[in-house]
Design an enzyme around this catalytic site. Structure first.
Site, PDB file in Angstrom:
ATOM      1  N   GLU A   1       0.820  -1.214   0.000  1.00 21.14           N
ATOM      2  CA  GLU A   1       0.000   0.000   0.000  1.00 21.14           C
ATOM      3  C   GLU A   1       0.854   1.263   0.000  1.00 21.14           C
ATOM      4  OE1 GLU A   1      -2.244  -1.134   3.401  1.00 21.14           O
ATOM      5  OE2 GLU A   1      -3.399  -2.596   2.255  1.00 21.14           O
TER       6      GLU A   1
ATOM      7  N   ASP B   1      -0.524  -5.320   8.952  1.00 18.34           N
ATOM      8  CA  ASP B   1      -1.549  -4.484   9.587  1.00 18.34           C
ATOM      9  C   ASP B   1      -1.530  -4.830  11.064  1.00 18.34           C
ATOM     10  OD1 ASP B   1      -4.451  -4.289   7.358  1.00 18.34           O
ATOM     11  OD2 ASP B   1      -2.350  -3.727   7.089  1.00 18.34           O
TER      12      ASP B   1
ATOM     13  N   HIS C   1      -0.096   0.125  10.338  1.00 17.49           N
ATOM     14  CA  HIS C   1       0.934  -0.856   9.973  1.00 17.49           C
ATOM     15  C   HIS C   1       2.074  -0.868  10.979  1.00 17.49           C
ATOM     16  CE1 HIS C   1      -0.531  -0.229   5.589  1.00 17.49           C
ATOM     17  NE2 HIS C   1      -1.088  -1.307   6.108  1.00 17.49           N
TER      18      HIS C   1
HETATM   19  C1  LIG Z   1      -7.896  -5.494   1.763  1.00 18.97           C
HETATM   20  C2  LIG Z   1      -8.101  -4.399   2.782  1.00 18.97           C
HETATM   21  O1  LIG Z   1      -8.513  -3.201   2.158  1.00 18.97           O
HETATM   22  C3  LIG Z   1      -6.804  -4.128   3.474  1.00 18.97           C
HETATM   23  O2  LIG Z   1      -5.889  -3.748   2.495  1.00 18.97           O
HETATM   24  C4  LIG Z   1      -6.896  -3.023   4.496  1.00 18.97           C
HETATM   25  O3  LIG Z   1      -7.504  -3.580   5.590  1.00 18.97           O
HETATM   26  C5  LIG Z   1      -5.517  -2.563   4.816  1.00 18.97           C
HETATM   27  O4  LIG Z   1      -4.554  -3.321   4.728  1.00 18.97           O
HETATM   28  C6  LIG Z   1      -5.307  -1.173   5.272  1.00 18.97           C
HETATM   29  O5  LIG Z   1      -3.995  -0.990   5.739  1.00 18.97           O
HETATM   30 MN   LIG Z   2      -2.547  -2.509   5.212  1.00 21.85          MN
END
Ligand SMILES: C[C@H](O)[C@@H](O)[C@@H](O)C(=O)CO
Ligand SMILES: [Mn+2]
Length: 594
Positions: free
Chosen positions: A341, A365, A531
């Site tokens: 991300e 996460d 994170h």
């Molecule tokens: C798939 C989801 O959108 C995840 O990417 C979300 O929960 C994250 O990882 C946010 O950091």
């Molecule tokens: Mn994430």
């Protein structure tokens, strides 16, 4: 021979044997002892520290002892010519502080004053550290606790520990300088960490920011700007060793076998292309792609992925996983640090961990705090041992390094090791412990794969994170602790409540009973973002030393105070360590900021 990386040479450690310049007896009587200290320090560093590519750290000793400004200048010239990025001054005697000190404002510096009685090495240490403070050049002071005899060339254990801690952190600072953070894409789902703050990278890390649009992957796939032989090798390895796991989607949303086959080819190509983007690839020049062959000199990168890319194309999870892992189809190799991300702050934290330990870094996460009561409520199982205080569910949106399985062993226990210590059995064990599941179509409409594993328990780890606060700047937070292996049925029950096809690490931070470490819930409540970077081992003290070199204050940690090692100037900002750290960092400002 380790894989060649980037266009920056590895920085060397410069050793500065410094001496009382009075000739006609004093200086002559000290020459041998002083130079022997330098040789001992150089040997200690080169025998114990390695660069991320596995080569031993190189030291450069000044040609002659430094008795005054002329020899200081000669030494500075040699260090500049030789690519020195960290300096360690050593002395058994009194010397003339401002005439012999290392005046380079950008390289981390330390002084080892021999604890001897014949000559006042400690007095010079104190004098020159005072000089460094007065001149705004914070330096680390090293002084053994026990008196040594003049002919003792050994390096006492407390001195060894400080020299190595200083050198590890100093090399990390120096290795970052002049390299790039490569943003592959932009901001992911409004995650503030993926708003790439170029002032942070430039002023605090001495790094450049590079950017590519994610469409570059499509261009390179469509125009076949990648090494096709490498692709065939990578695809064959992937098909042989990367097991496909359960498809979490309802039958009517599952991609066809043909699509899944195409997805594998697509995500493997993404892997090769991302590596070329970060590191360059001379093979591309041979194929007529001279510009693409150069790469972006990126020691760390981030991939946006969500959402525009993942709403249409196979996700980047396999790419991120393999790049962050310490091996691929060519066997064990230095990991490529890539943030999911495009969370550049977590990417920078991962880079800190990697450069301090030479190991792969877990990206997660910080997803759920599970109290022991809640676990018992939903599973009927009472928690005990490391899980007795509750757990934090670390799980990424489908990607993290395969080293995170904990299938590598050190002294028979789960570990994450530098690539040169990983054998083929451990490579296979990491792969065998992992499944690559078709991506959750709700999140990843474009398909792809997610990495699914459960980290082994009993592994010492450190979770850490860089946050940026307006008006304050960057701060670092640290939580040492250990991984916990729940029973399969307990893990399954908890994991099925979230995304069971993603990688899980159950984390138990070490509690101190104070503040943010009052209990596990407080660790989660005080975590500054979504994170965390997770490194093998309890590296909190090294992270604190590194942060002080960069003038990044540490807002939260559970490191015992006697392990904390910062520049001597920090002592002038008060006895209470946390406040002193903030005041010192605020006073000196970022290392490279003008
Ligand atoms: C798939 C989801 O959108 C995840 O990417 C979300 O929960 C994250 O990882 C946010 O950091
Ligand atoms: Mn994430």
């Amino acid at each position: 021979m380790a894989e060649k990386r980037l266009f920056n040479a590895f920085p060397k450690v410069g050793i500065r044997p410094t001496i009382d310049g009075r000739q006609r007896g004093v200086r002559e009587s000290l020459e041998e002892q002083t130079m022997n200290m330098a040789k001992s320090a150089a040997r200690l560093i080169s025998e114990n520290l390695r660069y991320p590519n596995g080569d031993p750290v190189e030291c450069v000793i000044a040609d002659r002892t430094i008795g005054g400004v002329a020899e200081s200048a000669m030494c500075a010239r040699k260090f500049a010519d030789q690519g020195v990025g960290v300096s360690l001054t050593v002395t058994p005697c009194w010397c003339y502080g401002t005439e012999t000190m290392d005046m380079d404002p950008f390289i981390p510096k330390a002084v080892w004053g021999f604890n001897g009685t014949e000559r006042p090495g400690a007095v010079y240490l104190a004098a020159v550290l005072a000089g460094y403070s007065q001149k705004g050049l914070p330096a680390f002071g090293i002084y053994g606790r026990e008196v040594q005899d003049a002919d003792d060339t050994s390096v006492p254990s407390d001195v060894r520990a400080k020299i190595l801690s200083f050198a590890r952190a100093g090399l990390a600072v120096s290795m970052m300088r002049g390299t790039s953070y490569l943003s592959m894409g932009s901001v992911s789902m409004g995650i503030a960490g993926s708003i790439v703050n170029d002032s942070f990278f430039q002023d605090y890390l001495g790094m450049r920011n590079e950017y590519i649009d994610m469409s570059e992957f499509i261009r390179r796939i469509d125009e076949e700007i990648y090494d096709k032989e490498e692709f065939e090798k990578a695809l064959a390895w992937t098909k042989k060793f990367c097991k496909t796991g359960q498809d979490p989607n309802p039958a009517d949303q599952q991609r066809s076998p043909e699509q899944k086959e195409q997805d594998w080819e697509f995500v493997v190509k993404m892997c090769l292309i991302a590596k070329d983007l970060m590191n360059g690839n001379p093979r591309l020049a041979e194929l007529g792609f001279g510009e693409e062959a150069m790469g972006h000199n990126a020691l760390v990168a981030g991939f946006q992925g969500q959402r525009q890319w993942t709403d249409h194309f196979p996700n980047g999870d396999f790419m991120e996983t393999i790049l962050n892992t310490s091996f691929d189809w060519n066997g064990p190799r230095q990991p490529y640090i890539v943030a999911t991300e495009n969370d550049s702050l977590n990417g920078a934290a991962m880079l800190f961990g990697h450069l301090l330990t030479n190991t792969a870094q877990i990206f997660s996460d910080v997803r759920t705090y599970w109290s022991p009561e809640a676990i018992e409520r939903v599973t009927g199982q009472k928690m005990s041992g490391a899980a007795a205080g509750g757990l934090i569910h670390l799980i990424n949106s489908g990607s993290t390094c395969l080293d995170g399985t904990g299938e590598q062993l050190k002294d028979g226990k789960p570990a994450i090791k530098p690539f040169w210590e990983i054998d083929e059995d451990e490579v296979q064990a990491c792969l065998a412990a992992t499944e690559f599941c078709p991506a959750d179509a709700g999140y990843f409409r474009g398909g792809g794969y997610s990495t699914d594993f459960l980290t082994r328990g009993g592994m010492p780890v450190t979770m850490f994170r860089i946050n940026i606060v307006k008006g304050l700047g960057p701060v670092l937070q640290i939580a040492e602790g250990e991984t916990v292996r729940l029973s399969d049925d307990v893990h399954r029950t908890l994991d099925d409540r979230t995304n069971p096809t993603w990688p899980t690490t159950w984390f138990a931070p070490r509690l101190t009973g104070q503040g943010a470490f009052r209990d596990v819930y407080q660790v989660m409540a005080n975590w500054g973002a979504n994170h965390g970077a997770i490194s093998y081992g309890h590296i909190g003290a090294d992270l604190i030393t590194l942060a002080s070199m960069l003038r990044i204050p540490v807002c939260m940690h559970n490191v015992d105070e006697e392990r904390i090692f910062r520049p001597s100037s920090w002592n002038a900002f008060g006895m209470e360590k946390e406040g002193a750290d903030y005041r010192a960092c605020g006073n000196f400002g970022s290392l490279y900021g003008v």
